[in-house]
Design a protein around this motif. Structure first.
Motif, PDB file in Angstrom:
ATOM      1  N   ARG A 143      46.932  27.078  16.545  1.00 53.87           N
ATOM      2  CA  ARG A 143      46.168  28.386  17.027  1.00 53.87           C
ATOM      3  C   ARG A 143      45.779  27.287  18.782  1.00 53.87           C
ATOM      4  N   GLN A 144      45.312  27.873  19.582  1.00 53.15           N
ATOM      5  CA  GLN A 144      44.657  27.197  20.822  1.00 53.15           C
ATOM      6  C   GLN A 144      43.228  28.029  20.747  1.00 53.15           C
ATOM      7  N   THR A 145      42.008  27.147  20.464  1.00 51.13           N
ATOM      8  CA  THR A 145      40.818  27.404  20.809  1.00 51.13           C
ATOM      9  C   THR A 145      40.740  28.055  21.192  1.00 51.13           C
ATOM     10  N   PRO A 146      40.566  29.314  20.559  1.00 49.37           N
ATOM     11  CA  PRO A 146      40.262  30.673  21.050  1.00 49.37           C
ATOM     12  C   PRO A 146      38.770  30.795  22.008  1.00 49.37           C
ATOM     13  N   LEU A 147      38.746  31.394  23.170  1.00 52.68           N
ATOM     14  CA  LEU A 147      37.578  31.543  23.857  1.00 52.68           C
ATOM     15  C   LEU A 147      35.886  32.409  23.312  1.00 52.68           C
ATOM     16  N   SER A 148      34.878  31.780  23.170  1.00 52.57           N
ATOM     17  CA  SER A 148      34.124  32.398  22.522  1.00 52.57           C
ATOM     18  C   SER A 148      33.720  33.774  23.012  1.00 52.57           C
ATOM     19  N   GLN A 149      33.218  34.853  22.321  1.00 50.77           N
ATOM     20  CA  GLN A 149      32.334  36.038  23.188  1.00 50.77           C
ATOM     21  C   GLN A 149      30.928  35.761  23.450  1.00 50.77           C
ATOM     22  N   LEU A 192      24.244  45.633  16.386  1.00 51.71           N
ATOM     23  CA  LEU A 192      23.483  45.729  16.205  1.00 51.71           C
ATOM     24  C   LEU A 192      22.654  45.627  17.849  1.00 51.71           C
ATOM     25  N   LYS A 193      21.740  46.325  18.374  1.00 51.33           N
ATOM     26  CA  LYS A 193      22.182  47.224  19.689  1.00 51.33           C
ATOM     27  C   LYS A 193      21.416  46.325  20.562  1.00 51.33           C
ATOM     28  N   PRO A 194      23.149  45.697  21.630  1.00 49.94           N
ATOM     29  CA  PRO A 194      22.711  44.531  22.408  1.00 49.94           C
ATOM     30  C   PRO A 194      21.665  44.261  23.485  1.00 49.94           C
ATOM     31  N   SER A 195      21.358  43.391  24.396  1.00 46.28           N
ATOM     32  CA  SER A 195      20.919  42.648  24.947  1.00 46.28           C
ATOM     33  C   SER A 195      21.362  43.513  26.518  1.00 46.28           C
ATOM     34  N   ALA A 196      20.447  43.528  27.415  1.00 46.10           N
ATOM     35  CA  ALA A 196      20.654  43.765  28.743  1.00 46.10           C
ATOM     36  C   ALA A 196      22.190  42.816  29.351  1.00 46.10           C
ATOM     37  N   LEU A 197      22.402  43.127  29.851  1.00 44.15           N
ATOM     38  CA  LEU A 197      23.795  42.350  30.219  1.00 44.15           C
ATOM     39  C   LEU A 197      23.479  41.603  31.894  1.00 44.15           C
ATOM     40  N   GLN A 198      23.127  40.553  31.861  1.00 41.42           N
ATOM     41  CA  GLN A 198      23.219  39.756  33.589  1.00 41.42           C
ATOM     42  C   GLN A 198      25.030  39.693  33.836  1.00 41.42           C
ATOM     43  N   ALA A 199      25.057  39.176  34.755  1.00 39.76           N
ATOM     44  CA  ALA A 199      26.086  39.285  35.367  1.00 39.76           C
ATOM     45  C   ALA A 199      26.701  37.765  35.796  1.00 39.76           C
ATOM     46  N   SER A 200      25.722  37.333  35.208  1.00 40.44           N
ATOM     47  CA  SER A 200      26.267  35.930  34.739  1.00 40.44           C
ATOM     48  C   SER A 200      26.647  35.630  33.751  1.00 40.44           C
ATOM     49  N   ASP A 201      26.649  37.078  32.635  1.00 39.10           N
ATOM     50  CA  ASP A 201      27.411  36.967  30.910  1.00 39.10           C
ATOM     51  C   ASP A 201      28.799  37.780  31.449  1.00 39.10           C
ATOM     52  N   VAL A 202      28.854  38.147  32.413  1.00 33.99           N
ATOM     53  CA  VAL A 202      30.446  38.586  32.828  1.00 33.99           C
ATOM     54  C   VAL A 202      31.270  37.811  32.559  1.00 33.99           C
ATOM     55  N   ARG A 203      32.423  37.743  32.660  1.00 35.42           N
ATOM     56  CA  ARG A 203      33.104  36.106  32.785  1.00 35.42           C
ATOM     57  C   ARG A 203      34.846  36.961  33.048  1.00 35.42           C
ATOM     58  N   TYR A 204      35.128  38.269  32.062  1.00 32.80           N
ATOM     59  CA  TYR A 204      36.443  39.091  32.039  1.00 32.80           C
ATOM     60  C   TYR A 204      35.916  40.388  32.322  1.00 32.80           C
ATOM     61  N   GLN A 243      28.758  40.636  20.477  1.00 34.54           N
ATOM     62  CA  GLN A 243      28.656  39.745  19.340  1.00 34.54           C
ATOM     63  C   GLN A 243      27.558  40.636  18.415  1.00 34.54           C
ATOM     64  N   ALA A 244      26.205  41.409  19.267  1.00 30.87           N
ATOM     65  CA  ALA A 244      25.480  42.566  18.928  1.00 30.87           C
ATOM     66  C   ALA A 244      26.238  43.629  18.910  1.00 30.87           C
ATOM     67  N   SER A 282      36.513  42.274  29.671  1.00 30.00           N
ATOM     68  CA  SER A 282      36.543  42.539  28.564  1.00 30.00           C
ATOM     69  C   SER A 282      35.062  42.146  27.707  1.00 30.00           C
ATOM     70  N   ASP A 283      34.464  41.809  28.211  1.00 24.53           N
ATOM     71  CA  ASP A 283      32.801  40.811  28.129  1.00 24.53           C
ATOM     72  C   ASP A 283      32.087  42.526  27.526  1.00 24.53           C
ATOM     73  N   TYR A 284      32.275  43.546  28.868  1.00 23.40           N
ATOM     74  CA  TYR A 284      31.338  44.518  28.853  1.00 23.40           C
ATOM     75  C   TYR A 284      32.409  45.865  28.083  1.00 23.40           C
ATOM     76  N   SER A 285      32.806  45.176  27.494  1.00 20.78           N
ATOM     77  CA  SER A 285      33.899  46.575  26.628  1.00 20.78           C
ATOM     78  C   SER A 285      33.364  47.228  25.631  1.00 20.78           C
ATOM     79  N   ARG A 286      33.154  49.006  25.305  1.00 20.94           N
ATOM     80  CA  ARG A 286      32.384  49.212  23.847  1.00 20.94           C
ATOM     81  C   ARG A 286      33.376  49.486  23.569  1.00 20.94           C
TER      82      ARG A 286
END
Length: 503
Positions: free
Chosen positions: A101-107, A118-130, A112-113, A132-136
């Motif tokens: 397996r290729q090393t998977p990308l980290s969430q 858990l209630k996630p903290s507010a997202l910043q633009a730097s947190d969104v790479r794809y 993760q929250a 899927s990073d903000y998909s609920r």
């Protein structure tokens, strides 16, 4: 059940559609005495997970290039098979397989929250790479289709020309018949499909892929409404040569899509400092920001197609009804979009302040960007949607619509109002600079119009792209755009088509 199946083609399209699905997820109610105004069966499909539990997942087919899905797994926890329980694999090989397996990308911490409940903290633009990073939401494994022929943002084999996308579709369809493989299973689950909703990029190779895909859908479903949201990336900071390529892609995509789809709505962030209201702060370099603005418009304009019968509206419109309102002559398959956001927007009258129909660029004599190049602004059809707070409705009530034109030649107008505001979720960026302290939703006013300005938009587009199109394609493209613009002419605006003979 009036189902709508959604087709998502391209990275920016998936960014926009992710905001759309997050909003749909927020409309679910869980208390016994609560009933949502939205009919969830229209966009969501019931099913059974691997462990026998009931599932409710989007009716969607999602395409992206290699690397475009980020850390999103094709098989979500609802469909994961427990280790040692794959009987099919055991019957093929009695030994222990060697898995590499290729090393998977980290969430990111947001995902993760969500996974931990858990209630996630507010997202910043730097947190969104794809996207899927903000998909609920979870997707069915069959919904996610990764195309390995090209890699996202590759400089060696860029996926940026209309012809490249069309060739990729033809090669994949010849090998696997991808429409039958990917699309048909979702359609066969529907009892009475009201239409197809397509999110597709117009200004890159996905425009060619989408055009071929829509043509196949039209062959399969000749009478089904196919509604296309055509998204475009901002051009700020893009080199001039790449702008020309994008413009040519847009012209080719519109020419092809408008010939096959029931309605095409091109969308883009307005270009110019004054084009975007000061109360809206969109970072054009962030797809998360850009897609949030466009998703607000598409989700609000199409809201009435998924409302419950008798819930918030006496007669919700289907996608076909919406298209018929705008396509008055039978040849008007292109519509403009305008939007206003915030408390003041719902009282702005018939014309919201922001024009999202960005087709090419127009300059007046002073060198400033214009919106339509002048000419007739007469509307053949107008579809208005107002999300107004409860208790703030005007005297017209929930729904005001003109069912037929009282006089030949007058505009077809349908105005829809609902107390269901647009949700401001923790996955949504803070792009609306209003007093939103403690506010979880916001009023929105959108209008879709088929009007005379499209004549001049098409004329300008032909003038701009003709020099950059090969001689073999130029005549067909120029004629196609001319016919598309001619559908919006009338006796008040059909004057001489100056400059056409020079193309």
């Amino acid at each position: 059940m009036r189902e709508i199946v959604t087709l998502q083609l391209g990275n920016l399209s998936n960014y926009v559609a992710t905001h759309f699905w997050n909003a749909q997820e927020s409309y679910f109610t869980y208390a016994e005495d609560e009933t949502s105004l939205v009919d969830h069966n229209i966009h969501w499909r019931p099913g059974i997970g691997e462990d026998g539990s009931e599932t409710f997942l989007p009716r969607a087919v999602v395409y992206d290039l290699k690397g475009g899905f980020g850390p999103l797994k094709k098989v979500n926890p609802m469909y994961e098979v427990a280790p040692g329980q794959d009987a099919a694999l055991a019957s093929l090989w009695p030994g222990q397989p060697a898995v590499h397996r290729q090393t998977p990308l980290s969430q990111n911490t947001y995902q993760q929250a969500l996974d931990a409940g858990l209630k996630p903290s507010a997202l910043q633009a730097s947190d969104v790479r794809y996207w899927s990073d903000y998909s609920r939401v979870y997707y069915h494994p069959k919904s996610l289709v990764q195309l390995y022929d090209f890699e996202l943002n590759s400089s060696i084999m860029p996926f940026e020309r209309f012809e490249t996308g069309a060739e990729l579709f033809e090669s994949l369809d010849k090998e696997d018949e991808i429409v039958d493989r990917d699309w048909r299973p979702f359609v066969e689950e529907c009892d009475q499909m009201q239409g197809v909703q397509v999110y597709a990029s117009l200004d890159d190779a996905w425009g060619g892929f989408a055009s071929s895909y829509i043509e196949r859908l039209r062959d399969e479903h000749p009478k089904t409404c196919v509604w296309v949201w055509g998204v475009q990336s901002p051009v700020a900071g893009v080199p001039r040569e790449k702008r020309r390529v994008r413009l040519a892609n847009t012209a080719l995509s519109l020419n092809s899509a408008c010939a096959q789809a029931s309605m095409v709505v091109p969308l883009g962030v307005p270009d110019g400092a004054r084009a975007v209201p000061a109360s809206i702060a969109v970072d054009s370099a962030s797809p998360w920001h850009v897609s949030a603005l466009l998703a607000t418009a598409t989700e609000s304009a199409s809201l009435q197609s998924r409302l419950r019968l008798g819930g918030g509206s006496s007669r919700p419109l289907g996608l076909s009804d919406m298209a018929e309102c705008l396509n008055v002559s039978g040849r008007q398959t292109l519509a403009n979009m305008r939007m206003g956001v915030g408390p003041h927007a719902v009282d702005a009258g018939e014309r919201p302040e922001m024009d999202l129909s960005q087709i090419g660029s127009l300059k007046d004599g002073a060198g400033r960007l214009g919106s339509s190049g002048g000419g007739s602004e007469r509307a053949f059809g107008r579809l208005s949607s107002v999300r107004r707070p409860e208790g703030a409705r005007d005297e017209s009530g929930d729904v005001t619509m003109t069912e037929q034109r009282p006089i030949i030649g007058s505009s077809v107008v349908r105005n829809h109002q609902t107390p269901l505001l647009y949700p401001l979720l923790d996955s949504f960026p803070s792009i609306y600079n209003y007093d939103l302290q403690g506010r979880e939703s916001i009023p929105v006013h959108t209008t879709l119009t088929s009007d005379g300005s499209i004549v001049h938009r098409m004329r300008n587009l032909r003038t701009q792209v003709a020099p950059s199109i090969s001689l073999e394609e130029r005549e067909n493209l120029v004629n196609g755009l001319a016919e598309l613009g001619a559908a919006y002419e009338d006796e008040w605006s059909s004057g001489s088509d100056s400059g056409d003979d020079d193309l």
